[in-house]
Design a protein around this motif. Structure first.
Motif, PDB file in Angstrom:
ATOM      1  N   THR A 138       2.272   8.188  -6.436  1.00 30.10           N
ATOM      2  CA  THR A 138       1.264   7.754  -5.476  1.00 30.10           C
ATOM      3  C   THR A 138       0.685   6.401  -5.845  1.00 30.10           C
ATOM      4  O   THR A 138       0.705   5.985  -7.004  1.00 30.10           O
ATOM      5  N   ARG A 139       0.147   5.743  -4.835  1.00 29.28           N
ATOM      6  CA  ARG A 139      -0.512   4.469  -5.071  1.00 29.28           C
ATOM      7  C   ARG A 139      -1.731   4.652  -5.970  1.00 29.28           C
ATOM      8  O   ARG A 139      -2.055   3.785  -6.791  1.00 29.28           O
ATOM      9  N   SER A 140      -2.381   5.811  -5.886  1.00 29.42           N
ATOM     10  CA  SER A 140      -3.542   6.090  -6.747  1.00 29.42           C
ATOM     11  C   SER A 140      -3.145   6.083  -8.209  1.00 29.42           C
ATOM     12  O   SER A 140      -3.852   5.532  -9.067  1.00 29.42           O
ATOM     13  N   TRP A 141      -1.982   6.707  -8.520  1.00 28.46           N
ATOM     14  CA  TRP A 141      -1.556   6.720  -9.925  1.00 28.46           C
ATOM     15  C   TRP A 141      -1.130   5.336 -10.375  1.00 28.46           C
ATOM     16  O   TRP A 141      -1.418   4.924 -11.497  1.00 28.46           O
ATOM     17  N   ASP A 167       3.201   4.432  -1.087  1.00 29.02           N
ATOM     18  CA  ASP A 167       3.556   5.312  -2.189  1.00 29.02           C
ATOM     19  C   ASP A 167       5.063   5.195  -2.442  1.00 29.02           C
ATOM     20  O   ASP A 167       5.820   4.745  -1.576  1.00 29.02           O
ATOM     21  N   MET A 216       0.811  -1.214   0.000  1.00 25.51           N
ATOM     22  CA  MET A 216       0.000   0.000   0.000  1.00 25.51           C
ATOM     23  C   MET A 216       0.846   1.267   0.000  1.00 25.51           C
ATOM     24  O   MET A 216       0.317   2.375   0.078  1.00 25.51           O
ATOM     25  N   ASP A 273      -2.381   2.530  -9.424  1.00 31.42           N
ATOM     26  CA  ASP A 273      -3.625   1.795  -9.704  1.00 31.42           C
ATOM     27  C   ASP A 273      -4.214   2.212 -11.044  1.00 31.42           C
ATOM     28  O   ASP A 273      -4.721   1.380 -11.807  1.00 31.42           O
ATOM     29  N   GLN A 274      -4.161   3.511 -11.363  1.00 33.81           N
ATOM     30  CA  GLN A 274      -4.684   3.988 -12.643  1.00 33.81           C
ATOM     31  C   GLN A 274      -3.847   3.465 -13.814  1.00 33.81           C
ATOM     32  O   GLN A 274      -4.393   3.092 -14.861  1.00 33.81           O
ATOM     33  N   ALA A 306      -4.750  11.175 -11.199  1.00 29.65           N
ATOM     34  CA  ALA A 306      -3.614  11.108 -10.276  1.00 29.65           C
ATOM     35  C   ALA A 306      -2.271  11.218 -10.986  1.00 29.65           C
ATOM     36  O   ALA A 306      -1.219  11.179 -10.335  1.00 29.65           O
ATOM     37  N   CYS A 307      -2.282  11.386 -12.311  1.00 32.67           N
ATOM     38  CA  CYS A 307      -1.033  11.464 -13.086  1.00 32.67           C
ATOM     39  C   CYS A 307      -0.233  12.708 -12.705  1.00 32.67           C
ATOM     40  O   CYS A 307      -0.785  13.816 -12.679  1.00 32.67           O
TER      41      CYS A 307
END
Length: 412
Positions: free
Chosen positions: A184-187, A14, A12, A189-190, A200-201
């Motif tokens: 980031t973990r969000s990017w 970053d 999880m 995932d994307q 999140a890029c």
């Protein structure tokens, strides 16, 4: 010491610039932290999600140990330039026939990078990790292929190497480290979901894809004075410098030619070098010109070079550096090349007084040899034995790529 992330927390986490990610403790391949951070596998210098053959790779990890003498991957933190070598590192295979398909992936990435925005959108984000200690790794940053400092045909180059008299090719690739402090973990995932330009890029990656604009991570050094340790090679490379010292220790005149060739190859703007007559060098072992500006209208600066072949434990002191400075003429700069190191006092005085002197020390010499593909003992001994001793300036051979070399003045 950099902050670190425990192995149990990797999934999880970053990716933060220069943060350490700890490996496991079971003693098997499952201890690899990269494979737990990202779904790219746990082995090799090239790791990716997707298929190279199908051209659907979504995410790439480049891993470097920083320890391979023959293939010296190198990050310049002051400019953001990163040099990475491909995975065809042994004879017997074609350039693109490697097991991990790393060179094939490099070819596609650089082809796409030179196209339009739609082509660059096919380039997967590239994440650089470097070995720390044990299984631990350091995240070094987000890479974009290419560099604003290079011509397009210099960004990915197939270079020849020879091992046991067998020749083969490998890629030398140049990347730019983007000014992205965290992935980031969000990017992530994307990216894995097929939407690398999602919300999140990072703006630096988006700018590169849209317009091939490089927002490089440039980090000027806060300390301009290198320590003795920083001037000498790492333990694994010490033998290279020792071999060079032993070859030239009884013939300082030949070392002057070697030093001139090192300086010429160190900077492509060195335009001409003349090794002076030993009996009348006036404290200047070589003279030359350095080119600034466009080729059609350059400005040329004069430089004077001094070379000292010292043992690795013998530093160059104030007296020797002062000798060079005292002989610099108006608008000249100095170059001091040594197999050893510059003493702390001499280094400090030169930098604080802002004297225009370039120092090329033991580590710089070793890195120069490695960049030329001379990183094995047999290759180094063959190079020294073939090029030195010499009757005519070896600088002529070192400056073949468009540089002008004048022959030394005739003996009186």
């Amino acid at each position: 010491m950099s902050e670190s992330v425990f192995f149990a927390d990797l999934q999880m986490a970053d990716l933060v610039l220069d943060r350490v990610y700890q490996g496991g403790s079971k003693g098997n391949m499952g201890d690899d932290p990269i494979g737990k951070l990202l779904p790219v596998g746990n082995q090799g210098g090239f790791r990716y999600k997707g298929s190279v053959e199908k051209q659907d790779v979504r995410l790439v990890v480049l891993y470097t140990s920083g320890e391979e003498t023959d293939w010296p991957d190198q990050l310049d933190p002051t400019t953001g330039d990163f040099t990475y070598y491909g995975d065809n590192r042994k004879p017997g295979r074609g350039l693109h026939e490697t097991q991990r398909k790393g060179n094939l992936l490099l070819r596609d990435i650089f082809d796409w990078s030179r196209g339009d925005a739609n082509d660059r959108a096919a380039v997967p984000p590239l994440l650089l990790f470097q070995k720390s200690s044990g299984r631990d790794v350091v995240f070094r940053g987000l890479l974009a292929p290419g560099s604003p400092r290079l011509e397009s045909d210099e960004e990915l180059v197939a270079v020849w190497r020879t091992t046991r008299d067998l020749r083969f090719q490998n890629y030398r690739a140049h990347f730019t480290m983007l000014n992205t402090p965290a992935v980031t973990r969000s990017w992530i995932d994307q990216i894995l979901a097929g939407d690398p330009l999602g919300g999140a890029c990072p703006p630096e990656w988006r700018a590169w894809v849209k317009s091939r604009s490089y927002r490089a991570l440039e980090a000027p050094r806060t300390i301009a004075i290198r320590t003795k340790e920083e001037q000498l090679p790492l333990a694994a490379d010490r033998w290279i410098l020792e071999t060079i010292y032993e070859h030239f220790s009884h013939d300082p005149i030949q070392f002057e030619h070697f030093a001139a060739s090192i300086w010429a190859r160190f900077d492509s703007n060195v335009e001409a070098v003349e090794v002076t007559r030993p009996s009348r060098d006036g404290g200047r072992d070589a003279l030359g010109t350095y080119r600034l500006g466009p080729l059609t209208d350059p400005v040329r600066l004069q430089f004077a070079l001094e070379a000292k072949c010292y043992g690795l434990d013998t530093g160059v002191g104030v007296k020797m550096i002062s000798r060079l400075i005292s002989r610099l003429k108006h608008r000249e700069f100095g170059v001091f090349v040594t197999t050893s190191f510059i003493s702390q006092q001499a280094y400090t005085e030169i930098r604080e007084d802002q004297h225009p002197v370039v120092f090329i020390t033991g580590r710089d010499i070793v890195e120069s040899m490695k960049r030329r593909g001379i990183g094995r003992r047999d290759a180094l001994e063959a190079f020294l034995g073939t090029e030195f001793p010499i009757e005519r300036s070896v600088v002529e051979a070192a400056l073949q790529d468009g540089l002008t070399v004048r022959e030394p003045a005739a003996k009186a």
